[in-house]
Design an enzyme around this catalytic site. Structure first.
Site, PDB file in Angstrom:
ATOM      1  N   CYS A 201      84.305  41.596  17.083  1.00  0.00           N
ATOM      2  CA  CYS A 201      84.122  40.532  15.784  1.00  0.00           C
ATOM      3  C   CYS A 201      85.305  41.045  14.258  1.00  0.00           C
ATOM      4  O   CYS A 201      85.682  40.026  14.498  1.00  0.00           O
ATOM      5  CB  CYS A 201      82.895  39.670  15.807  1.00  0.00           C
ATOM      6  SG  CYS A 201      81.436  41.159  14.841  1.00  0.00           S
ATOM      7  N   ASN A 202      84.421  41.820  13.903  1.00  0.00           N
ATOM      8  CA  ASN A 202      85.846  42.197  12.815  1.00  0.00           C
ATOM      9  C   ASN A 202      87.016  43.196  13.242  1.00  0.00           C
ATOM     10  O   ASN A 202      88.328  42.606  12.534  1.00  0.00           O
ATOM     11  CB  ASN A 202      85.100  43.090  12.074  1.00  0.00           C
ATOM     12  CG  ASN A 202      83.582  43.017  11.359  1.00  0.00           C
ATOM     13  OD1 ASN A 202      83.410  42.079  10.601  1.00  0.00           O
ATOM     14  ND2 ASN A 202      82.959  43.674  11.576  1.00  0.00           N
TER      15      ASN A 202
END
Length: 349
Positions: free
Chosen positions: A142-143
């Protein structure tokens, strides 16, 4: 019609399966489960076939199982591996390579080295076409995914005027539904976080990016603090905000007190899983100081990679044009509608 198997039914796998089940171009063969728990009943109640490891069939005798993992892999065109971090590599060696089946892996796995799952990390904003014809591809975490949505527009507009990106990642401790994970009363840090090299793998090795990562005691999203240094005076904060006006999966919000505000609103509007599936730029936290733009944005953990998996699936299975793939993903995820609702609710006052 292509056949897709989702191997794993946790935070990511359950989301992916429920979305892509509505895709008219594919058939979801089912999901892989490794533990006999409530998630098995959930998958079956939603109409999904459940497949389990051959050696564990007896452990699932109280459930209506459709077959073994090997059975499913023999019939599918692509497997989306949604196993916990590190298990994807084991699945690749035990299942996917022997069965000669293509696979998408999730963040938490490795590229390069002895336990590499793939040589490519996918980011739809940066390298969509590179997934055409690939056998194994890793979807960034996600990051890592969110950074592509932030950095690529900057790179395209400002080019060599950009000198350096310094990012501090404030990572959530556990997912909302992960009740087994303890959220500790502690702030912890990661030495040499994988995010730095993962982002550079698709943005370019010469990208002047420097990342520090901290784990904070919350389940409510990630927050990134990014300082963007320019060669000469920095653009105005409004110019930076305007840059993302038409970016897919990026919402510009004002007057947000914290990440829970966004989650609570998403829940009130009945967004699936309380996910927004996007990046939220906190415009009233965006400042300029001499040659530096200071940007704060939140990243919808887990949820942000689900539409990315769908885009990657289209690239690998159909070699679909990028603009057509985005249109098709929009039909399932309604990202533009979510963005509009978020920006109207958290508008500048």
């Amino acid at each position: 019609m292509k056949k897709v198997f989702v191997n794993g039914y946790g935070s990511i796998g359950s989301r992916i399966t429920q979305f892509i089940a509505d895709d008219r171009d594919i058939e979801v063969l089912g999901v892989g489960k490794y533990s006999p728990d409530e998630k098995v009943s959930d998958a079956i109640s939603r109409g999904f076939h459940v497949y389990v490891p051959k050696a564990k069939v007896d452990a699932f005798k109280n459930y209506k199982i459709s077959g073994t993992i090997e059975d499913a892999l023999s019939k599918c065109d692509l497997v989306i591996d949604a196993a916990p971090g590190g298990v994807g590599y084991q699945n690749k060696k035990s299942y996917y390579e022997p069965k000669n089946v293509s696979a998408i892996f999730q963040g938490g796995e490795k590229i390069g080295g002895d336990e590499s799952v793939a040589s490519l990390i996918f980011n739809s904003r940066v390298n969509y076409e590179k997934a055409f014809g690939a056998k194994y591809v890793m979807q960034g975490s996600c990051n890592v995914t969110g950074m592509g949505r932030i950095l690529q527009p900057l790179k395209e507009k400002y080019g060599k005027r950009l000198k350096r990106f310094d990012a501090t990642l404030l990572r959530r401790w556990a997912d909302l539904e992960d009740s087994k994970a303890q959220v500790k009363d502690s702030i912890e840090w990661t030495r040499r976080p994988h995010h730095n090299e993962d982002v550079k793998s698709y943005m370019g090795a010469d990208t002047p990016l420097f990342i520090r990562a901290f784990k904070v005691p919350t389940r409510q999203m990630h927050v990134h603090l990014m300082d963007i240094r320019f060669d000469g005076p920095a653009p105005s904060s409004q110019e930076i905000i305007d840059l993302y006006k038409n970016e897919y999966g990026v919402a510009t919000l004002y007057n947000v007190k914290g990440t829970k505000d966004i989650r609570d609103y998403a829940e009130s509007i009945k967004f699936n899983f309380k996910d927004t599936n996007m990046i939220h730029i906190h415009a009233d936290m965006t400042e300029v100081q001499d040659d530096i733009v200071k940007m704060t944005y939140s990243d919808d953990q887990t949820g942000i990679v689900v539409p990315e998996n769908h885009l990657l699936m289209q690239a690998m299975l159909f070699n679909r044009k990028r603009e057509d793939a985005f249109k098709h993903t929009e039909e399932l995820f309604h990202m533009e509608e979510k963005k509009k609702l978020l920006q109207e609710h958290f508008a500048k006052k």
